[in-house]
Design a protein around this motif. Structure first.
Motif, PDB file in Angstrom:
ATOM      1  N   ALA A 101       0.828  -1.208   0.000  1.00 46.31           N
ATOM      2  CA  ALA A 101       0.000   0.000   0.000  1.00 46.31           C
ATOM      3  C   ALA A 101       0.861   1.257   0.000  1.00 46.31           C
ATOM      4  O   ALA A 101       0.624   2.189  -0.779  1.00 46.31           O
ATOM      5  CB  ALA A 101      -0.932  -0.008   1.207  1.00 46.31           C
ATOM      6  N   LEU A 102       1.878   1.302   0.877  1.00 41.52           N
ATOM      7  CA  LEU A 102       2.715   2.501   0.956  1.00 41.52           C
ATOM      8  C   LEU A 102       3.615   2.638  -0.262  1.00 41.52           C
ATOM      9  O   LEU A 102       3.831   3.748  -0.768  1.00 41.52           O
ATOM     10  CB  LEU A 102       3.557   2.477   2.233  1.00 41.52           C
ATOM     11  CG  LEU A 102       2.782   2.497   3.555  1.00 41.52           C
ATOM     12  CD1 LEU A 102       3.745   2.616   4.729  1.00 41.52           C
ATOM     13  CD2 LEU A 102       1.757   3.627   3.593  1.00 41.52           C
ATOM     14  N   GLU A 103       4.144   1.527  -0.758  1.00 48.38           N
ATOM     15  CA  GLU A 103       4.996   1.588  -1.942  1.00 48.38           C
ATOM     16  C   GLU A 103       4.221   2.077  -3.157  1.00 48.38           C
ATOM     17  O   GLU A 103       4.710   2.918  -3.925  1.00 48.38           O
ATOM     18  CB  GLU A 103       5.608   0.218  -2.228  1.00 48.38           C
ATOM     19  CG  GLU A 103       6.706  -0.180  -1.262  1.00 48.38           C
ATOM     20  CD  GLU A 103       7.273  -1.555  -1.536  1.00 48.38           C
ATOM     21  OE1 GLU A 103       8.384  -1.861  -1.064  1.00 48.38           O
ATOM     22  OE2 GLU A 103       6.587  -2.350  -2.235  1.00 48.38           O
ATOM     23  N   SER A 104       3.007   1.574  -3.333  1.00 53.21           N
ATOM     24  CA  SER A 104       2.215   2.000  -4.492  1.00 53.21           C
ATOM     25  C   SER A 104       1.800   3.458  -4.364  1.00 53.21           C
ATOM     26  O   SER A 104       1.768   4.199  -5.357  1.00 53.21           O
ATOM     27  CB  SER A 104       0.979   1.104  -4.662  1.00 53.21           C
ATOM     28  OG  SER A 104       0.126   1.195  -3.530  1.00 53.21           O
ATOM     29  N   TYR A 105       1.506   3.894  -3.139  1.00 53.01           N
ATOM     30  CA  TYR A 105       1.125   5.302  -2.967  1.00 53.01           C
ATOM     31  C   TYR A 105       2.305   6.221  -3.234  1.00 53.01           C
ATOM     32  O   TYR A 105       2.138   7.310  -3.805  1.00 53.01           O
ATOM     33  CB  TYR A 105       0.572   5.559  -1.567  1.00 53.01           C
ATOM     34  CG  TYR A 105      -0.064   6.924  -1.455  1.00 53.01           C
ATOM     35  CD1 TYR A 105      -1.386   7.116  -1.831  1.00 53.01           C
ATOM     36  CD2 TYR A 105       0.667   8.028  -1.019  1.00 53.01           C
ATOM     37  CE1 TYR A 105      -1.966   8.379  -1.770  1.00 53.01           C
ATOM     38  CE2 TYR A 105       0.100   9.285  -0.957  1.00 53.01           C
ATOM     39  CZ  TYR A 105      -1.216   9.458  -1.334  1.00 53.01           C
ATOM     40  OH  TYR A 105      -1.780  10.710  -1.290  1.00 53.01           O
ATOM     41  N   ALA A 106       3.495   5.805  -2.813  1.00 46.55           N
ATOM     42  CA  ALA A 106       4.688   6.631  -3.026  1.00 46.55           C
ATOM     43  C   ALA A 106       4.873   6.968  -4.497  1.00 46.55           C
ATOM     44  O   ALA A 106       5.345   8.059  -4.849  1.00 46.55           O
ATOM     45  CB  ALA A 106       5.924   5.911  -2.489  1.00 46.55           C
ATOM     46  N   ASP A 107       4.479   6.062  -5.379  1.00 45.07           N
ATOM     47  CA  ASP A 107       4.631   6.286  -6.819  1.00 45.07           C
ATOM     48  C   ASP A 107       3.710   7.391  -7.337  1.00 45.07           C
ATOM     49  O   ASP A 107       3.905   7.890  -8.452  1.00 45.07           O
ATOM     50  CB  ASP A 107       4.350   4.991  -7.597  1.00 45.07           C
ATOM     51  CG  ASP A 107       5.432   3.941  -7.381  1.00 45.07           C
ATOM     52  OD1 ASP A 107       6.559   4.327  -7.026  1.00 45.07           O
ATOM     53  OD2 ASP A 107       5.133   2.742  -7.558  1.00 45.07           O
ATOM     54  N   THR A 108       2.704   7.780  -6.538  1.00 45.84           N
ATOM     55  CA  THR A 108       1.762   8.811  -6.979  1.00 45.84           C
ATOM     56  C   THR A 108       2.182  10.208  -6.543  1.00 45.84           C
ATOM     57  O   THR A 108       1.555  11.194  -6.933  1.00 45.84           O
ATOM     58  CB  THR A 108       0.345   8.543  -6.436  1.00 45.84           C
ATOM     59  OG1 THR A 108       0.317   8.769  -5.010  1.00 45.84           O
ATOM     60  CG2 THR A 108      -0.093   7.112  -6.728  1.00 45.84           C
ATOM     61  N   ILE A 109       3.235  10.314  -5.724  1.00 45.00           N
ATOM     62  CA  ILE A 109       3.699  11.608  -5.230  1.00 45.00           C
ATOM     63  C   ILE A 109       4.788  12.122  -6.159  1.00 45.00           C
ATOM     64  O   ILE A 109       5.833  11.492  -6.299  1.00 45.00           O
ATOM     65  CB  ILE A 109       4.237  11.499  -3.794  1.00 45.00           C
ATOM     66  CG1 ILE A 109       3.155  10.939  -2.867  1.00 45.00           C
ATOM     67  CG2 ILE A 109       4.716  12.864  -3.295  1.00 45.00           C
ATOM     68  CD1 ILE A 109       3.628  10.714  -1.443  1.00 45.00           C
ATOM     69  N   HIS A 110       4.541  13.255  -6.789  1.00 45.76           N
ATOM     70  CA  HIS A 110       5.449  13.754  -7.813  1.00 45.76           C
ATOM     71  C   HIS A 110       6.173  15.037  -7.421  1.00 45.76           C
ATOM     72  O   HIS A 110       6.915  15.596  -8.215  1.00 45.76           O
ATOM     73  CB  HIS A 110       4.687  13.959  -9.121  1.00 45.76           C
ATOM     74  CG  HIS A 110       3.999  12.722  -9.612  1.00 45.76           C
ATOM     75  ND1 HIS A 110       4.687  11.565  -9.927  1.00 45.76           N
ATOM     76  CD2 HIS A 110       2.676  12.451  -9.804  1.00 45.76           C
ATOM     77  CE1 HIS A 110       3.825  10.643 -10.318  1.00 45.76           C
ATOM     78  NE2 HIS A 110       2.605  11.146 -10.242  1.00 45.76           N
ATOM     79  N   SER A 111       5.936  15.525  -6.217  1.00 45.78           N
ATOM     80  CA  SER A 111       6.680  16.688  -5.726  1.00 45.78           C
ATOM     81  C   SER A 111       6.910  16.485  -4.239  1.00 45.78           C
ATOM     82  O   SER A 111       6.202  15.703  -3.580  1.00 45.78           O
ATOM     83  CB  SER A 111       5.892  17.984  -5.961  1.00 45.78           C
ATOM     84  OG  SER A 111       4.652  17.948  -5.275  1.00 45.78           O
ATOM     85  N   ARG A 112       7.919  17.167  -3.707  1.00 47.13           N
ATOM     86  CA  ARG A 112       8.237  16.981  -2.292  1.00 47.13           C
ATOM     87  C   ARG A 112       7.050  17.379  -1.437  1.00 47.13           C
ATOM     88  O   ARG A 112       6.488  18.463  -1.584  1.00 47.13           O
ATOM     89  CB  ARG A 112       9.468  17.796  -1.914  1.00 47.13           C
ATOM     90  CG  ARG A 112       9.992  17.466  -0.519  1.00 47.13           C
ATOM     91  CD  ARG A 112      11.358  18.063  -0.295  1.00 47.13           C
ATOM     92  NE  ARG A 112      11.868  17.744   1.025  1.00 47.13           N
ATOM     93  CZ  ARG A 112      12.482  16.612   1.348  1.00 47.13           C
ATOM     94  NH1 ARG A 112      12.650  15.700   0.416  1.00 47.13           N
ATOM     95  NH2 ARG A 112      12.925  16.395   2.569  1.00 47.13           N
ATOM     96  N   SER A 113       6.660  16.495  -0.537  1.00 48.93           N
ATOM     97  CA  SER A 113       5.433  16.668   0.224  1.00 48.93           C
ATOM     98  C   SER A 113       5.644  16.249   1.671  1.00 48.93           C
ATOM     99  O   SER A 113       6.661  15.651   2.022  1.00 48.93           O
ATOM    100  CB  SER A 113       4.317  15.814  -0.390  1.00 48.93           C
ATOM    101  OG  SER A 113       4.096  16.111  -1.751  1.00 48.93           O
TER     102      SER A 113
END
Length: 295
Positions: free
Chosen positions: A163-175
């Motif tokens: 779940a966390l690995e797949s979500y990380a792929d959706t973050i495209h800017s530092r957050s």
């Protein structure tokens, strides 16, 4: 049930929070990073390898020396809330209920983020990360999230790493990523999932109830696994209670050690503590951590 009235209390509480911080996350604040942006910063001498498009030819005409223009990059922060919705979060009575307490923490982050003109995202973590916001980043959106969360019953044992690995792929800017979980998973899976998020600023709020942190049960007791509904009758007390406490403390320490090794902030949250005190600790701690990282 989550009473949305806590948002009004949070508004009053926020006045004191703002006095205690520099508001480093405000959407209109300019980053200290310098690059191509909207706001001119200053000049510095041209050196080999600099982009020639940044040369200020007007300055060259006056001085016959090459200077490049520097800009402050203006950027907004996106706050991502990842709330554990597995069955073990469905524990606790009244205001100590883990899922509801954790949901309020996440909603509080979203609320203050929206007030500072930044964006938020809100997802439930189970076998995957299910995004439940619609991208509005407004008070109306937060009230809609309250309704959605009040209709949610935590279930399943989840796959925190995937779940966390797949979500990380959706973050495209530092957050900023707030992960709210009891972390009652294999510590290796937790660490692997957090490692995927660690290129961002990550804060893990590990929520546990007073009953979990210090069970008052003594004598014959029936324990139920919320993820499998299996039960087991045991005598709880003496050495059994000591082993329970040692295993829990070791697990908490393991989670904390893994977080530290990844540069991830970790806070243990007792759901029996005053909500606003806990929220202030997390919110201000997150700000201090970001300021420390800048240095």
């Amino acid at each position: 049930m989550i009473d949305p009235g806590f948002l009004d209390e949070l508004d009053r509480f926020d006045t004191s929070l703002k006095r205690l911080s520099n508001a480093p996350l405000q959407g209109e604040q300019q980053s200290r990073d310098v690059g191509e942006g909207l706001t001119f910063s200053d000049h510095r001498r041209y050196v080999a390898g600099d982009d020639p498009r940044l040369i200020d030819w007007k300055v060259y005409a006056r001085t016959e020396e090459l200077f490049i223009k520097r800009y402050e990059a203006e950027r907004n922060l996106t706050v991502h809330v990842l709330l554990d919705a597995t069955a073990s979060m469905d524990f606790g009575e009244g205001e100590t209920h883990k899922f509801e307490y954790g949901a309020k923490l996440g909603l509080g982050f979203c609320h203050l983020t929206s007030e500072e003109n930044n964006d938020f995202r809100f997802s439930l973590v189970g076998d995957s990360a299910e995004r439940i916001d619609t991208g509005g980043s407004s008070r109306g959106e937060i009230l809609r999230l309250v309704d959605h969360l009040n209709e949610t019953t935590p279930s399943g044992d989840g796959d925190v790493q995937t779940a966390l690995e797949s979500y990380a792929d959706t973050i495209h800017s530092r957050s900023l990523v707030l992960v709210v979980t009891d972390a009652l998973f294999d510590v290796d899976d937790v660490a692997a999932g957090l490692a995927a998020l660690a290129r961002n600023d990550v804060l893990v709020a590990q929520v546990l109830t007073p009953e979990e942190l210090g069970p008052e049960t003594a004598g014959d007791a029936v324990f139920e696994d919320p993820e499998s509904d299996e039960t087991q009758r045991v005598y709880f007390g003496g050495s059994a209670a000591q082993r329970y406490d040692e295993r829990l403390q070791r697990h908490i320490e393991d989670v904390d050690d893994r977080c530290r090794s990844l540069g991830v902030e970790h806070e243990l949250v007792n759901t029996g503590a005053d909500f606003f005190d806990t929220f202030a600790n997390l919110w201000l701690g997150m700000r201090v951590g970001q300021e420390r990282a800048k240095r």
